[in-house]
Structures are given as C-alpha cells and as structure tokens.
Design an enzyme around this catalytic site. Sequence first.
Site, PDB file in Angstrom:
ATOM      1  CD1 TRP A  91      67.894 -18.080  11.150  1.00 38.62           C
ATOM      2  CD2 TRP A  91      68.749 -16.781   9.539  1.00 38.62           C
ATOM      3  NE1 TRP A  91      67.241 -18.387   9.977  1.00 38.62           N
ATOM      4  CE2 TRP A  91      67.734 -17.609   8.983  1.00 38.62           C
ATOM      5  CE3 TRP A  91      69.414 -15.871   8.729  1.00 38.62           C
ATOM      6  CZ2 TRP A  91      67.387 -17.548   7.625  1.00 38.62           C
ATOM      7  CZ3 TRP A  91      69.073 -15.813   7.378  1.00 38.62           C
ATOM      8  CH2 TRP A  91      68.070 -16.643   6.841  1.00 38.62           C
ATOM      9  CG  ASP A  93      71.465 -12.285  11.957  1.00 40.37           C
ATOM     10  OD1 ASP A  93      72.001 -12.223  13.090  1.00 40.37           O
ATOM     11  OD2 ASP A  93      70.263 -12.055  11.785  1.00 40.37           O
ATOM     12  CE1 TYR A 119      72.046 -13.325   4.366  1.00 38.01           C
ATOM     13  CE2 TYR A 119      70.893 -12.617   6.346  1.00 38.01           C
ATOM     14  CZ  TYR A 119      71.071 -12.541   4.981  1.00 38.01           C
ATOM     15  OH  TYR A 119      70.277 -11.703   4.231  1.00 38.01           O
ATOM     16  NE  ARG A 124      73.151  -9.813   5.937  1.00 35.40           N
ATOM     17  CZ  ARG A 124      72.919  -9.704   7.252  1.00 35.40           C
ATOM     18  NH1 ARG A 124      73.597 -10.461   8.104  1.00 35.40           N
ATOM     19  NH2 ARG A 124      72.047  -8.826   7.697  1.00 35.40           N
ATOM     20  CG  ASP A 125      70.336  -9.966   1.068  1.00 38.90           C
ATOM     21  OD1 ASP A 125      70.382 -10.663   0.048  1.00 38.90           O
ATOM     22  OD2 ASP A 125      69.475 -10.096   1.939  1.00 38.90           O
ATOM     23  CB  SER A 131      68.388  -8.549   4.680  1.00 35.06           C
ATOM     24  OG  SER A 131      68.322  -8.726   3.281  1.00 35.06           O
ATOM     25  CG  ASP A 170      69.404 -13.863  -0.365  1.00 38.70           C
ATOM     26  OD1 ASP A 170      68.827 -14.920  -0.639  1.00 38.70           O
ATOM     27  OD2 ASP A 170      68.829 -12.893   0.143  1.00 38.70           O
ATOM     28  CG  HIS A 215      63.543 -19.241  -4.997  1.00 36.35           C
ATOM     29  ND1 HIS A 215      62.913 -18.840  -6.147  1.00 36.35           N
ATOM     30  CD2 HIS A 215      63.808 -18.106  -4.292  1.00 36.35           C
ATOM     31  CE1 HIS A 215      62.770 -17.520  -6.151  1.00 36.35           C
ATOM     32  NE2 HIS A 215      63.326 -17.046  -5.032  1.00 36.35           N
ATOM     33  CD1 TRP A 218      68.083 -15.792  -8.506  1.00 34.85           C
ATOM     34  CD2 TRP A 218      67.757 -15.856  -6.296  1.00 34.85           C
ATOM     35  NE1 TRP A 218      68.982 -14.919  -7.923  1.00 34.85           N
ATOM     36  CE2 TRP A 218      68.798 -14.940  -6.570  1.00 34.85           C
ATOM     37  CE3 TRP A 218      67.379 -16.063  -4.979  1.00 34.85           C
ATOM     38  CZ2 TRP A 218      69.463 -14.241  -5.551  1.00 34.85           C
ATOM     39  CZ3 TRP A 218      68.043 -15.364  -3.968  1.00 34.85           C
ATOM     40  CH2 TRP A 218      69.062 -14.462  -4.261  1.00 34.85           C
ATOM     41  CD1 TRP A 318      62.381  -9.695  -2.804  1.00 37.45           C
ATOM     42  CD2 TRP A 318      62.516  -9.535  -0.590  1.00 37.45           C
ATOM     43  NE1 TRP A 318      62.924  -8.469  -2.516  1.00 37.45           N
ATOM     44  CE2 TRP A 318      63.018  -8.348  -1.150  1.00 37.45           C
ATOM     45  CE3 TRP A 318      62.518  -9.663   0.800  1.00 37.45           C
ATOM     46  CZ2 TRP A 318      63.505  -7.283  -0.381  1.00 37.45           C
ATOM     47  CZ3 TRP A 318      62.999  -8.608   1.573  1.00 37.45           C
ATOM     48  CH2 TRP A 318      63.491  -7.438   0.968  1.00 37.45           C
ATOM     49  CE  LYS A 346      62.282 -14.435   8.103  1.00 37.74           C
ATOM     50  NZ  LYS A 346      63.171 -13.271   8.241  1.00 37.74           N
ATOM     51  CD  GLU A 350      63.801 -14.157  13.851  1.00 37.77           C
ATOM     52  OE1 GLU A 350      64.584 -13.999  12.892  1.00 37.77           O
ATOM     53  OE2 GLU A 350      64.147 -14.691  14.920  1.00 37.77           O
ATOM     54  CG  ASP A 352      60.707 -11.655   4.978  1.00 36.39           C
ATOM     55  OD1 ASP A 352      61.506 -12.447   5.492  1.00 36.39           O
ATOM     56  OD2 ASP A 352      59.619 -12.013   4.499  1.00 36.39           O
TER      57      ASP A 352
END
Length: 398
Positions: A91, A93, A119, A124-125, A131, A170, A215, A218, A318, A346, A350, A352
């Site tokens: 990642w 990020d 990412y 973001r998000d 996140s 996302d 997904h 969603w 989630w 993922k 790690e 969430d």
Amino acid sequence: MKITSSAAALALVASAVAAPSPTTSEKPTKRQAGCASAVSLNAQTNVFKQYTLHANNFYRKEIEELAIPNLSDPSLEAAARKVADTGSFVWLDTIANVDRLEPALAEVPCNEILGVVVYDLPGRDCAAKASNGELKVGELNRYKTQFIDRIASILKAHPNTAVALVIEPDSLPNLVTNSDVQACRNSAAGYRDGVAYALKTLNLPNVVQYIDAGHGGWLGWDANLKPGAEELAKAYKAAGSPKQFRGIATNVAGWNTWDLSPGEFSTASDAKYNSCQNERTYVNTFGQRLKAAGMPNHAIVDTGRNGVQGLREEWGNWCNVDGAGFGRPPSADTGLELADAFVWVKPGGESDGTSDSSAVRYDSFCGKPDAFQPSPEAGAWHQEYFEMLLRNSNPSLL
C-alpha cells in the site's frame, strides 16, 4: 480503510479467459529480479494467468518481525509463514510511503507481478474517520506532483517488472452513495480529477490497472448499479481510455463471500433491493453495466479476510470484523471469465481503525458489537487480530 454501505431502495450512508501471449523475450525465471527485457502487459488479457502475485517483503517483514516473535501460540508459526509467502499488495497510502515502491520492485522475479495500491486522494475516505488521509481537500496539485508523478517515475525506472495497480479504494463509490455527506461533496471534484490523472499518468506498458468498485453490498444495490457504473466510466474516459486499464477491484479490505448462495444478507428485510448477494454475482451484474457504460469490465476480488461469513450485524459494518479468517489464496482459477483473479489486497493483521472512542480518528463502526476490541489505529499492526485470522482461515492454513 472504510467500506460503506447498506441501503433499502436507495443507498444509506454507513459511514479485488484465454491465456495471454508471452510478453517478454525470454521464458520467466525465478533466478533473477525482473526480466531481462522490458515487460509489455496486454490489458486485453488476464495477466494473472501468466504471472503469480508477488509476496512483497514489506508484509513479510511485518509477519517475521512483529507477528511471529509475539505469537501467543507457537503452533501458529507455520501458518504465519505460509501467509508471509502468499502474494499480497503493498500500500502506497502516504507520500512518504511511496518509498516502499522502489525496494518492492527490486525484489520481484520475472514470473511474478507486484500488486500495488494507490491510496492518497485529497480528502480521502470522505465518509469515514478511521482512514482519513494526509492531504486536505484542495491539495490536488500535491497529490499529482508529489504522489502520482513520483510513483510514475519509479515505475518507469523499472520497465522490466510487471505491476498490477488498484487505484484509490473507496473514492468513486463514496461519490455514488454518500453524496449527502458534506465532506464527500467537498471532495468530489478532487476525487474525479485525481483518479483520472492517476489512470492517465500510470498508463505504462508494464502496468495493468484496476479501479476500486466497492463491493456487492455497496454499489451492488439495484439503485446503485447504473450510477455506479457511469461514475467509474467517466473517470476512465476522462483519463483518455488508457490502454493498460483492465477493469475493477472489488471487496478491497472487505468481508463479502465470493459465491455463497443464498448470500450472507439474503434474509435481511431489504434484500429484495439487492440482487448482488455475493461477489460473483456482483462482478457479473456490475460488469454488464460497466460494459454498457463503455468501460472495460474484468475484475480482481479481494479474498484476504472473507474466510468466515455470518459475522456482521449489517452489511455496512466494515471495521475489524470479529471472528474473521483468511480467505481463498490468490489464484487466477476463479471459474468466472470476468473475474481475473482472487487476490489479497488488504494485509491481514493491519488494523482497520481504533476502537478507542477518545481518539481523534475514532469511527463508531470500530466500536460496534461485531468489531474486534480493543483495536489500534488504522494501519497499525494488530497481533491478536492476525492470530484470529490464522485460526479461522478458510481454507485452513493450520
């Protein structure tokens, strides 16, 4: 990473074929890092039929230096080492974490492909707290020049290595289902411009691209399928319809089953509004909408943590789902033409997000009854959770 959402007729805010022709001048070999000549990936084919997903050393180091020395049960060590040997995505990020890319590329054999997640969009998000990223809304120029351009420069310096990119988990799905969230409205222009810029700039011969598509729980809601496909297709076209674009990544950092029927939430009161009760159905159904919208529609599906079903109280939950296990290992044998591969996007172990309600980045989803507690900040190593994933792995790693 935040994953949203559940809906009735409309979305509610609850905030991964034929074999390709050879692409290098020599037969792939494990005796060298990279190939002897430049790699040219054909995004019209499933490259995972030829290349094995690389087990990157960043995740391996987490397991070997953080997980194994601290195992509460020494009998789990063999399973932990199997995970370290399993292909997964690295990642990128933050701007600083672009530094992970160069050493990761340097270790990839010719017959393997490095998975990389891009990412770091501004804002973001937008529908989560756990996140949130480093770049603020409006810092699109930093995203382009200090993040994307730098990634492109490094990839160009390693033309002999194959790379699979997952672009901005996302981001665009949030614009479809969370348009009533002010932060998402504020981020929308930057998301669209940033994703298009990433696709255009990272359109390199040795790269194949997949854009995040949420997904089945969603964008799989009946009311979300058409607008979701159109949102993603706009980004693809705004990037100039890049040649190296293959399709979508689904279930990134998610929990959904691949082919369980009836699906995990098929008996929910609002199930009649969602025909995509597993990821296999979602890839097929959403893929048809993407094709109609004028976008390539093949998919990779994250199966890294979906080994156990029936754990979540709601589809949109989630965060660090309690009782989860590692899922199917990476493979191009999916049984579905539109699904290129099962992959581990993922890194299992790690976190969430933190369950500490006093933390600045605390998200209430990480304090729900079906979330593992206590849990550290997003991205931090979560030893107890890693051991749970091992014990509950399906197929079993033990």
